[in-house]
Scaffold this motif. Structure first.
Motif, PDB file in Angstrom:
ATOM      1  N   GLU A  87       0.828  -1.205   0.000  1.00 41.51           N
ATOM      2  CA  GLU A  87       0.000   0.000   0.000  1.00 41.51           C
ATOM      3  C   GLU A  87       0.867   1.260   0.000  1.00 41.51           C
ATOM      4  O   GLU A  87       0.573   2.229  -0.705  1.00 41.51           O
ATOM      5  N   LEU A  88       1.931   1.242   0.781  1.00 39.87           N
ATOM      6  CA  LEU A  88       2.842   2.383   0.837  1.00 39.87           C
ATOM      7  C   LEU A  88       3.497   2.630  -0.520  1.00 39.87           C
ATOM      8  O   LEU A  88       3.595   3.780  -0.972  1.00 39.87           O
ATOM      9  N   ASP A  89       3.923   1.567  -1.186  1.00 40.70           N
ATOM     10  CA  ASP A  89       4.534   1.701  -2.515  1.00 40.70           C
ATOM     11  C   ASP A  89       3.548   2.297  -3.518  1.00 40.70           C
ATOM     12  O   ASP A  89       3.908   3.165  -4.321  1.00 40.70           O
ATOM     13  N   ARG A 122       3.874   5.905  -5.501  1.00 42.94           N
ATOM     14  CA  ARG A 122       3.764   6.048  -6.955  1.00 42.94           C
ATOM     15  C   ARG A 122       2.733   7.105  -7.332  1.00 42.94           C
ATOM     16  O   ARG A 122       2.963   7.926  -8.217  1.00 42.94           O
ATOM     17  N   GLU A 123       1.601   7.074  -6.644  1.00 44.42           N
ATOM     18  CA  GLU A 123       0.554   8.068  -6.921  1.00 44.42           C
ATOM     19  C   GLU A 123       1.041   9.478  -6.589  1.00 44.42           C
ATOM     20  O   GLU A 123       0.763  10.428  -7.323  1.00 44.42           O
ATOM     21  N   LEU A 124       1.766   9.624  -5.507  1.00 41.18           N
ATOM     22  CA  LEU A 124       2.309  10.923  -5.127  1.00 41.18           C
ATOM     23  C   LEU A 124       3.282  11.434  -6.182  1.00 41.18           C
ATOM     24  O   LEU A 124       3.258  12.611  -6.551  1.00 41.18           O
ATOM     25  N   GLU A 125       4.125  10.542  -6.686  1.00 42.18           N
ATOM     26  CA  GLU A 125       5.090  10.932  -7.717  1.00 42.18           C
ATOM     27  C   GLU A 125       4.369  11.381  -8.989  1.00 42.18           C
ATOM     28  O   GLU A 125       4.743  12.380  -9.610  1.00 42.18           O
ATOM     29  N   LYS A 126       3.308  10.676  -9.367  1.00 44.39           N
ATOM     30  CA  LYS A 126       2.532  11.072 -10.543  1.00 44.39           C
ATOM     31  C   LYS A 126       1.900  12.444 -10.338  1.00 44.39           C
ATOM     32  O   LYS A 126       1.899  13.294 -11.230  1.00 44.39           O
ATOM     33  N   THR A 127       1.371  12.667  -9.146  1.00 45.14           N
ATOM     34  CA  THR A 127       0.745  13.951  -8.835  1.00 45.14           C
ATOM     35  C   THR A 127       1.770  15.076  -8.881  1.00 45.14           C
ATOM     36  O   THR A 127       1.493  16.162  -9.401  1.00 45.14           O
TER      37      THR A 127
END
Length: 83
Positions: free
Chosen positions: A61-63, A67-72
């Motif tokens: 879940e953390l990974d 990834r979502e944070l990096e995309k944002t």
């Protein structure tokens, strides 16, 4: 001394024993990937297994969140560069 070393010791580089087909050991497909000491009670073993399972899920879940944070962040940078 003009003796041939190979005649004294034989061919030490010669493969000894076994057939050439068995040179590479085969991996056991029934290999056990975990170790549980025998002095642990069944309840402790079960609790430990649950803990490890939850830990794996949390890491996954953390990974995904990272990834979502990096995309944002990348989208934010693109939007800032457009302005």
């Amino acid at each position: 001394m003009d003796r041939d070393i190979n005649s004294l010791y034989g061919n030490v580089f010669e493969t000894m024993g076994g057939s050439p087909q068995n040179k590479v050991s085969k991996k056991d497909s029934n290999k056990i990937n975990s170790y549980i000491p025998s002095d642990m009670s069944t309840e402790d073993q079960r609790s430990l297994s649950k803990l490890f399972e939850v830990n794996r899920l949390l890491k996954k879940e953390l990974d995904e969140t990272k990834r979502e944070l990096e995309k944002t962040k990348q989208l934010l940078v693109k939007e800032k560069s457009k302005k």
